[in-house]
Scaffold this motif. Structure first.
Motif, PDB file in Angstrom:
ATOM      1  N   TYR A  39       0.832  -1.193   0.000  1.00 49.62           N
ATOM      2  CA  TYR A  39       0.000   0.000   0.000  1.00 49.62           C
ATOM      3  C   TYR A  39       0.879   1.260   0.000  1.00 49.62           C
ATOM      4  O   TYR A  39       1.939   1.289   0.608  1.00 49.62           O
ATOM      5  N   MET A  40       0.389   2.274  -0.706  1.00 52.08           N
ATOM      6  CA  MET A  40       1.027   3.579  -0.848  1.00 52.08           C
ATOM      7  C   MET A  40       2.259   3.537  -1.759  1.00 52.08           C
ATOM      8  O   MET A  40       3.015   4.500  -1.821  1.00 52.08           O
ATOM      9  N   THR A  41       2.456   2.433  -2.494  1.00 51.77           N
ATOM     10  CA  THR A  41       3.467   2.445  -3.551  1.00 51.77           C
ATOM     11  C   THR A  41       3.051   3.457  -4.612  1.00 51.77           C
ATOM     12  O   THR A  41       1.881   3.530  -4.996  1.00 51.77           O
ATOM     13  N   ALA A  42       4.003   4.253  -5.088  1.00 51.80           N
ATOM     14  CA  ALA A  42       3.723   5.280  -6.095  1.00 51.80           C
ATOM     15  C   ALA A  42       4.117   4.777  -7.477  1.00 51.80           C
ATOM     16  O   ALA A  42       5.214   4.240  -7.674  1.00 51.80           O
ATOM     17  N   LEU A  43       3.213   4.934  -8.440  1.00 48.19           N
ATOM     18  CA  LEU A  43       3.484   4.619  -9.835  1.00 48.19           C
ATOM     19  C   LEU A  43       3.334   5.880 -10.669  1.00 48.19           C
ATOM     20  O   LEU A  43       2.498   6.742 -10.375  1.00 48.19           O
ATOM     21  N   ARG A  44       4.137   5.985 -11.708  1.00 46.68           N
ATOM     22  CA  ARG A  44       3.879   7.009 -12.717  1.00 46.68           C
ATOM     23  C   ARG A  44       3.137   6.340 -13.860  1.00 46.68           C
ATOM     24  O   ARG A  44       3.563   5.302 -14.369  1.00 46.68           O
ATOM     25  N   VAL A  45       2.005   6.930 -14.268  1.00 50.02           N
ATOM     26  CA  VAL A  45       1.178   6.408 -15.350  1.00 50.02           C
ATOM     27  C   VAL A  45       1.207   7.416 -16.490  1.00 50.02           C
ATOM     28  O   VAL A  45       0.976   8.611 -16.272  1.00 50.02           O
ATOM     29  N   ALA A  46       1.498   6.956 -17.688  1.00 47.74           N
ATOM     30  CA  ALA A  46       1.595   7.840 -18.847  1.00 47.74           C
ATOM     31  C   ALA A  46       0.694   7.339 -19.962  1.00 47.74           C
ATOM     32  O   ALA A  46       0.662   6.146 -20.261  1.00 47.74           O
ATOM     33  N   LYS A  47      -0.048   8.258 -20.553  1.00 45.11           N
ATOM     34  CA  LYS A  47      -0.835   7.971 -21.752  1.00 45.11           C
ATOM     35  C   LYS A  47      -0.607   9.115 -22.729  1.00 45.11           C
ATOM     36  O   LYS A  47      -0.996  10.257 -22.457  1.00 45.11           O
ATOM     37  N   GLY A  48       0.026   8.821 -23.841  1.00 43.26           N
ATOM     38  CA  GLY A  48       0.366   9.865 -24.791  1.00 43.26           C
ATOM     39  C   GLY A  48       1.308  10.873 -24.154  1.00 43.26           C
ATOM     40  O   GLY A  48       2.340  10.502 -23.588  1.00 43.26           O
ATOM     41  N   THR A  49       0.960  12.149 -24.191  1.00 36.06           N
ATOM     42  CA  THR A  49       1.805  13.193 -23.611  1.00 36.06           C
ATOM     43  C   THR A  49       1.436  13.497 -22.163  1.00 36.06           C
ATOM     44  O   THR A  49       2.066  14.342 -21.535  1.00 36.06           O
ATOM     45  N   ARG A  50       0.426  12.819 -21.615  1.00 32.75           N
ATOM     46  CA  ARG A  50      -0.021  13.085 -20.258  1.00 32.75           C
ATOM     47  C   ARG A  50       0.554  12.045 -19.299  1.00 32.75           C
ATOM     48  O   ARG A  50       0.713  10.884 -19.658  1.00 32.75           O
ATOM     49  N   SER A  51       0.825  12.479 -18.076  1.00 33.77           N
ATOM     50  CA  SER A  51       1.288  11.534 -17.067  1.00 33.77           C
ATOM     51  C   SER A  51       0.892  12.041 -15.691  1.00 33.77           C
ATOM     52  O   SER A  51       0.610  13.220 -15.504  1.00 33.77           O
ATOM     53  N   ALA A  52       0.871  11.126 -14.730  1.00 28.66           N
ATOM     54  CA  ALA A  52       0.504  11.482 -13.363  1.00 28.66           C
ATOM     55  C   ALA A  52       1.106  10.459 -12.412  1.00 28.66           C
ATOM     56  O   ALA A  52       1.361   9.314 -12.791  1.00 28.66           O
ATOM     57  N   ILE A  53       1.352  10.894 -11.181  1.00 27.24           N
ATOM     58  CA  ILE A  53       1.754   9.992 -10.114  1.00 27.24           C
ATOM     59  C   ILE A  53       0.499   9.542  -9.371  1.00 27.24           C
ATOM     60  O   ILE A  53      -0.354  10.358  -9.017  1.00 27.24           O
ATOM     61  N   VAL A  54       0.372   8.227  -9.154  1.00 21.87           N
ATOM     62  CA  VAL A  54      -0.767   7.675  -8.424  1.00 21.87           C
ATOM     63  C   VAL A  54      -0.253   6.746  -7.335  1.00 21.87           C
ATOM     64  O   VAL A  54       0.862   6.206  -7.429  1.00 21.87           O
ATOM     65  N   TYR A  55      -1.061   6.573  -6.280  1.00 24.46           N
ATOM     66  CA  TYR A  55      -0.657   5.792  -5.114  1.00 24.46           C
ATOM     67  C   TYR A  55      -1.629   4.639  -4.901  1.00 24.46           C
ATOM     68  O   TYR A  55      -2.849   4.808  -5.036  1.00 24.46           O
ATOM     69  N   LYS A  56      -1.097   3.487  -4.541  1.00 19.91           N
ATOM     70  CA  LYS A  56      -1.939   2.310  -4.330  1.00 19.91           C
ATOM     71  C   LYS A  56      -2.673   2.430  -2.995  1.00 19.91           C
ATOM     72  O   LYS A  56      -2.062   2.338  -1.932  1.00 19.91           O
ATOM     73  N   ARG A  57      -3.994   2.614  -3.085  1.00 21.65           N
ATOM     74  CA  ARG A  57      -4.824   2.680  -1.881  1.00 21.65           C
ATOM     75  C   ARG A  57      -5.946   1.653  -1.919  1.00 21.65           C
ATOM     76  O   ARG A  57      -6.779   1.626  -1.024  1.00 21.65           O
ATOM     77  N   ASP A  58      -5.988   0.828  -2.961  1.00 16.63           N
ATOM     78  CA  ASP A  58      -7.090  -0.121  -3.081  1.00 16.63           C
ATOM     79  C   ASP A  58      -6.635  -1.321  -3.906  1.00 16.63           C
ATOM     80  O   ASP A  58      -5.580  -1.283  -4.565  1.00 16.63           O
ATOM     81  N   VAL A  59      -7.427  -2.390  -3.841  1.00 19.96           N
ATOM     82  CA  VAL A  59      -7.184  -3.601  -4.625  1.00 19.96           C
ATOM     83  C   VAL A  59      -8.505  -4.040  -5.238  1.00 19.96           C
ATOM     84  O   VAL A  59      -9.576  -3.690  -4.756  1.00 19.96           O
ATOM     85  N   GLY A  60      -8.425  -4.827  -6.310  1.00 17.42           N
ATOM     86  CA  GLY A  60      -9.647  -5.287  -6.956  1.00 17.42           C
ATOM     87  C   GLY A  60      -9.395  -6.448  -7.878  1.00 17.42           C
ATOM     88  O   GLY A  60      -8.261  -6.725  -8.284  1.00 17.42           O
ATOM     89  N   TYR A  61     -10.486  -7.161  -8.218  1.00 21.84           N
ATOM     90  CA  TYR A  61     -10.368  -8.287  -9.155  1.00 21.84           C
ATOM     91  C   TYR A  61     -10.132  -7.806 -10.570  1.00 21.84           C
ATOM     92  O   TYR A  61      -9.244  -8.272 -11.264  1.00 21.84           O
ATOM     93  N   GLY A  62     -10.925  -6.835 -11.023  1.00 23.17           N
ATOM     94  CA  GLY A  62     -10.649  -6.238 -12.324  1.00 23.17           C
ATOM     95  C   GLY A  62     -11.261  -6.958 -13.495  1.00 23.17           C
ATOM     96  O   GLY A  62     -12.390  -7.418 -13.423  1.00 23.17           O
ATOM     97  N   GLN A  63     -10.491  -7.084 -14.581  1.00 22.67           N
ATOM     98  CA  GLN A  63     -11.056  -7.414 -15.879  1.00 22.67           C
ATOM     99  C   GLN A  63     -10.910  -8.873 -16.300  1.00 22.67           C
ATOM    100  O   GLN A  63     -11.209  -9.217 -17.426  1.00 22.67           O
ATOM    101  N   GLY A  64     -10.416  -9.748 -15.427  1.00 21.17           N
ATOM    102  CA  GLY A  64     -10.313 -11.154 -15.796  1.00 21.17           C
ATOM    103  C   GLY A  64      -9.457 -11.365 -17.024  1.00 21.17           C
ATOM    104  O   GLY A  64      -8.315 -10.949 -17.082  1.00 21.17           O
ATOM    105  N   ALA A  65     -10.032 -12.005 -18.052  1.00 15.31           N
ATOM    106  CA  ALA A  65      -9.281 -12.325 -19.263  1.00 15.31           C
ATOM    107  C   ALA A  65      -9.418 -11.250 -20.334  1.00 15.31           C
ATOM    108  O   ALA A  65      -9.002 -11.444 -21.464  1.00 15.31           O
ATOM    109  N   ASP A  66      -9.990 -10.099 -19.979  1.00 15.28           N
ATOM    110  CA  ASP A  66     -10.148  -9.006 -20.932  1.00 15.28           C
ATOM    111  C   ASP A  66      -8.791  -8.384 -21.239  1.00 15.28           C
ATOM    112  O   ASP A  66      -7.908  -8.329 -20.386  1.00 15.28           O
ATOM    113  N   THR A  67      -8.611  -7.903 -22.465  1.00 11.17           N
ATOM    114  CA  THR A  67      -7.339  -7.290 -22.868  1.00 11.17           C
ATOM    115  C   THR A  67      -7.587  -6.048 -23.700  1.00 11.17           C
ATOM    116  O   THR A  67      -8.673  -5.838 -24.229  1.00 11.17           O
TER     117      THR A  67
END
Length: 401
Positions: free
Chosen positions: A150-178
């Motif tokens: 918890y509270m690990t920081a990641l930098r997430v980038a999409k195109g020219t945009r980026s942001a720092i985000v922190y792990k505050r939650d967990v989830g199952y998510g998208q299964g076999a979706d891609t």
């Protein structure tokens, strides 16, 4: 027995021995050929994955079958059911989704109210079925990027945009979706930061944020995400392992005053508010840019433009701390009349009149030219050490600064 009968008997016995030998050969060789084929297929997948994304794929890491979606690239196929083992300084391609839950799983009560922390991500699971259907969903079930603390920081980038985000939650998510290119969804982004990056269900690049300086606070990292489209080439994958010449973490200096560095950048004071550090980090991105009257006006402040004038560069600095809207680029006279609150600020003061605008930030002056004899700093747009005559300028400051 006649001679013909003897010959027939001998021939029959020889044929029988040959048939038995052939049968024995087939019995031994068919399994060997099958095993060789399987090993060859698995080996080719490993080799393709290693070549495609610079990965050392070890034994057992490639799943053959096992419910894998069709159309995966070799690299995505090799790691589909495996967590990303993230290394500092390396970027990874993955899928990101968007969520709006109000309460996170982080044990710290100060961090669990996600409405107070828009810079939040949830780590997803690599399980093929939701563990919560048969038992309680556990922290370790959310392992798509390595069961990060918890509270690990990641930098997430999409195109020219980026942001720092922190792990505050967990989830199952998208299964076999891609994603369209076969990458699994491994992180959920809370709505505010997802919208900031333009993420609904999209491919992004992620990297561990640095743990020193103000990097985790400001979104500055030692390298920049690889450019280009959604496909990652072998050369680009190799480049993910090394710094690519980005601005680096924001340097800090003790106390309350910023310090001019030999490269023209500014070190932010450790005791300055977050917004002041963000302003300095934004200014460091523009140091050395050429002056152009009207430059960068009309462009969104989320983009770095080739050239700036006085008011557009001040707007960029203020947007770095989100003190103005993304489309805010007024003329200097308008800043003198309406920006923030009147008077000098404790940390930030913007000085404007009808013809020019500059600013003081934690003791350094941001300006588009040298205005004081013998001062240090950039010859053009950037940080300067001298205090200029401001009798003809109107001082204003952002509220609280």
């Amino acid at each position: 027995m006649s001679a013909a009968g003897v010959i027939a008997t001998i021939a029959g016995r020889r044929l029988g021995r040959e048939l038995l030998a052939l049968l024995a050969l087939v019995t031994v060789m068919v399994p060997l050929l099958f095993i060789t084929a399987v090993v060859s297929v698995i080996g080719s997948h490993r080799q393709a994955a290693a070549e495609a994304c610079g990965e050392a794929v070890d034994a057992g890491s490639v799943a053959v079958g096992g419910g894998l979606p069709a159309g995966l690239s070799p690299g995505a196929r090799a790691r589909f059911h495996e967590p990303l083992q993230m290394e500092p300084g390396r970027w990874y391609r993955t899928g990101a989704t968007r969520f709006s839950d109000g309460t996170g799983g982080v044990p710290d009560p100060a961090q669990s109210d996600l409405s107070q922390h828009p810079d939040t991500f949830a780590e997803l699971s690599t399980a093929t079925t939701n563990p919560a259907n048969t038992r309680t969903f556990r922290f370790n079930d959310a392992n798509a990027v390595g069961a990060l603390p918890y509270m690990t920081a990641l930098r997430v980038a999409k195109g020219t945009r980026s942001a720092i985000v922190y792990k505050r939650d967990v989830g199952y998510g998208q299964g076999a979706d891609t994603t369209a290119s076969g990458e699994r969804y491994r992180i959920d982004l809370l709505v505010p930061v997802a919208d900031q990056l333009g993420v609904s269900k999209d491919e992004v690049r992620i990297a561990l944020a640095p743990r020193t300086g103000a990097g985790p606070v400001l979104g500055e990292t030692p390298d920049s995400p690889p450019s280009g489209g959604s496909a990652v080439t072998a050369q680009e994958c190799a480049a993910m392992r090394i710094p690519t010449g980005g601005s680096g973490p924001l340097p800090l200096t003790p106390g309350h005053r910023a310090r001019l560095l030999p490269n023209g950048h500014a070190a932010a004071p450790e005791r300055a508010p977050r917004a002041v550090k963000q302003i300095i980090a934004a200014g460091n991105q523009l140091v050395g840019k050429p002056y152009l009257y009207g430059g960068a006006h009309g462009a969104p402040l989320s983009q770095v433009m080739p050239a700036y004038d006085c008011s557009s560069s001040i707007s960029f600095l203020l947007y770095g701390a989100r003190l103005v809207d993304v489309g805010y680029t007024p003329a200097s006279g308008d800043m003198a009349a309406s920006l923030g609150e009147p008077g000098y600020g404790r940390w930030v003061s913007v000085l404007a009149n009808g013809g020019h605008v500059y600013a003081y930030v934690a003791g350094l002056r941001w300006d588009t030219h040298n205005a004081v004899t013998g001062e240090q700093g950039a010859a053009g747009i950037g940080w300067h050490t001298g205090r200029r005559d401001d009798l003809s300028f109107t001082p204003r400051h952002p509220k609280g600064l």
